[in-house]
Design a protein around this motif. Structure first.
Motif, short mmCIF file in Angstrom:
data_model
loop_
_atom_site.label_atom_id
_atom_site.label_comp_id
_atom_site.label_asym_id
_atom_site.label_seq_id
_atom_site.Cartn_x
_atom_site.Cartn_y
_atom_site.Cartn_z
N GLY A 180 10.60 6.13 2.97
CA GLY A 180 9.64 7.16 2.61
C GLY A 180 10.36 8.36 2.02
N GLY A 236 7.20 14.13 0.72
CA GLY A 236 7.04 14.78 2.02
C GLY A 236 8.35 15.00 2.77
N GLY A 295 10.43 12.85 4.22
CA GLY A 295 11.54 11.96 3.87
C GLY A 295 12.27 12.44 2.62
N ASP A 325 7.92 -1.94 -1.04
CA ASP A 325 6.64 -1.72 -0.37
C ASP A 325 6.71 -2.28 1.05
OD1 ASP A 325 4.07 -1.55 0.53
OD2 ASP A 325 3.14 -2.35 -1.29
N GLU A 374 4.51 -2.73 3.11
CA GLU A 374 3.39 -3.60 3.49
C GLU A 374 3.76 -5.07 3.36
OE1 GLU A 374 -0.71 -2.76 2.55
OE2 GLU A 374 -0.20 -0.66 2.18
N VAL A 417 3.11 -1.05 8.27
CA VAL A 417 4.01 -0.02 7.74
C VAL A 417 4.68 0.77 8.87
CG1 VAL A 417 4.14 2.10 6.36
CG2 VAL A 417 2.72 0.19 5.58
N SER A 452 8.13 9.99 15.10
CA SER A 452 7.01 9.92 16.04
C SER A 452 5.92 10.91 15.65
CB SER A 452 7.57 10.21 17.44
OG SER A 452 6.54 10.14 18.38
N TYR A 483 -3.09 4.80 13.79
CA TYR A 483 -1.93 5.67 13.60
C TYR A 483 -1.34 6.09 14.95
CZ TYR A 483 0.79 9.77 12.14
OH TYR A 483 1.81 10.69 11.95
N LYS A 504 2.29 5.06 16.70
CA LYS A 504 3.34 6.02 17.07
C LYS A 504 3.77 5.84 18.53
CE LYS A 504 3.89 7.98 13.04
NZ LYS A 504 5.13 7.80 12.28
N ALA A 562 3.12 19.61 13.04
CA ALA A 562 2.29 19.85 11.84
C ALA A 562 3.16 20.38 10.70
CB ALA A 562 1.20 20.85 12.19
N THR A 563 3.21 19.64 9.61
CA THR A 563 4.08 19.98 8.48
C THR A 563 3.28 19.81 7.19
OG1 THR A 563 5.93 19.05 9.75
CG2 THR A 563 6.35 19.50 7.42
N THR A 570 2.46 18.49 4.22
CA THR A 570 2.72 17.35 3.33
C THR A 570 1.38 16.73 2.94
OG1 THR A 570 2.71 15.72 5.09
CG2 THR A 570 4.83 16.78 4.64
#
Ligand code: NAP
Length: 257
Positions: free
Chosen positions: A31, A35, A37, A82, A84, A135, A163, A177, A181, A210-211, A213
């Motif tokens: 990634g 964002g 990564g 990818d 996936e 993913v 995480s 999601y 995690k 919270a970031t 992105t």
């Protein structure tokens, strides 16, 4: 040190990453195209590391590749991939391609993630559940299994999972999601425990908090993006866990904020 129960660990307050702290290291970032990564890959390169950039979008990978070259940092490598994809062979082939150019891997940042649908569990679509699990969980297992020999070849290697707050306490409507995690925290603890005393690989996780992105903006469309720090502001813990300063830290789940 075994810190398997250490949730919410913080970077030592006096930690500063020296300019060339990561010189000579090779770090693969998933990634890396966007964002957090993207910011981590840039920070590692700026501190001297050779980064292997893994992402889905070729265009975005080319953009960060150029930015790293412009820094005068070691030449990176970009791998469009990818996550996936779900066959074992694809991941073995990926590791073979990486290993041909980089026989030793000093760091692996497992950062790529998919938010998926925000709805009650009873209304989640099976296909969305499977995509998020592929993913956020399955691909991490396949990456670790195929890349372990390269990590084992390093004098000291660091594996960092990503995480989330909802991976520590479940919350309504966070669906697959959140469950993914929790699984990520679990995978980190299992691997850290296996590596303890038998290997020079340390394994930890980061909850970015919270970031600002694309993922955060998608999760909270009504929120002002300026409420949250940008990815560049949460880099100290990402640098710390790849730096020799954290060589004795294993099994911890860090908070970036
Ligand atoms: P982001 O801006 O949406 O970036 C996600 C990254 O993951 C992108 O580089 C994307 O690649 C990659 N990715 C997604 N699906 C992929 C796939 N199938 N194959 C390959 N790459 C794929 O997300 P972010 O906010 O930076 O999140 C980074 C990590 O932090 C995630 O694990 C997320 O769960 C976690 N996190 C974020 C927050 C936050 O507030 N932002 C909070 C807690 C945890 P492309 O750009 O090529 O599509």
């Amino acid at each position: 040190m075994n810190q398997s129960s250490n949730v919410g660990t913080r970077v030592p307050s006096d930690y500063v990453c020296a300019g060339n702290a990561l010189a000579g290291r090779t770090i693969l970032v998933t990634g890396a195209s966007d964002g957090i990564g993207r910011s981590a890959a840039l920070s590692y390169a700026a501190h001297g590391a050779t980064v292997i950039l893994l992402g889905r979008s070729v265009e975005k990978l080319e953009s960060i590749y150029d930015e790293i070259e412009a820094l005068g940092a070691p030449q990176p490598a970009a791998i469009p991939f990818d996550l996936e994809q779900d066959t074992e062979e694809t991941y073995e082939e990926l590791a073979r391609v990486v290993g041909e150019q980089f026989p030793v891997l000093d760091g692996l940042l497992l950062n790529a993630g998919l938010l998926g649908e925000r709805r009650p569990l009873g209304q989640l679509r099976w296909n969305d559940w499977q995509r998020v699990m592929q993913v956020n969980v399955n691909s991490q297992f396949l990456l670790i299994r195929s890349l372990l020999p390269l990590l084992d070849a390093a004098p000291q290697a660091s594996v960092v999972f990503t995480s989330s707050g909802v991976g520590r306490r479940g919350k309504a409507y966070w669906g697959a999601y959140a469950v993914s995690k929790f699984a990520t925290e679990g995978m980190m603890q299992v691997l850290a425990s296996e590596m303890e005393n038998t290997s020079a690989i340390r394994v930890n996780a980061i909850n970015p908090g919270a970031t600002n992105t694309a993922m955060r903006r998608a999760a909270y469309p009504a929120e002002s993006p300026d409420n949250n720090p940008g990815p560049a502001e949460i880099m100290p813990v990402y640098l710390y866990l790849m730096d020799a300063a954290s060589s004795a830290v294993n099994g911890c789940s860090f908070d970036a904020q």
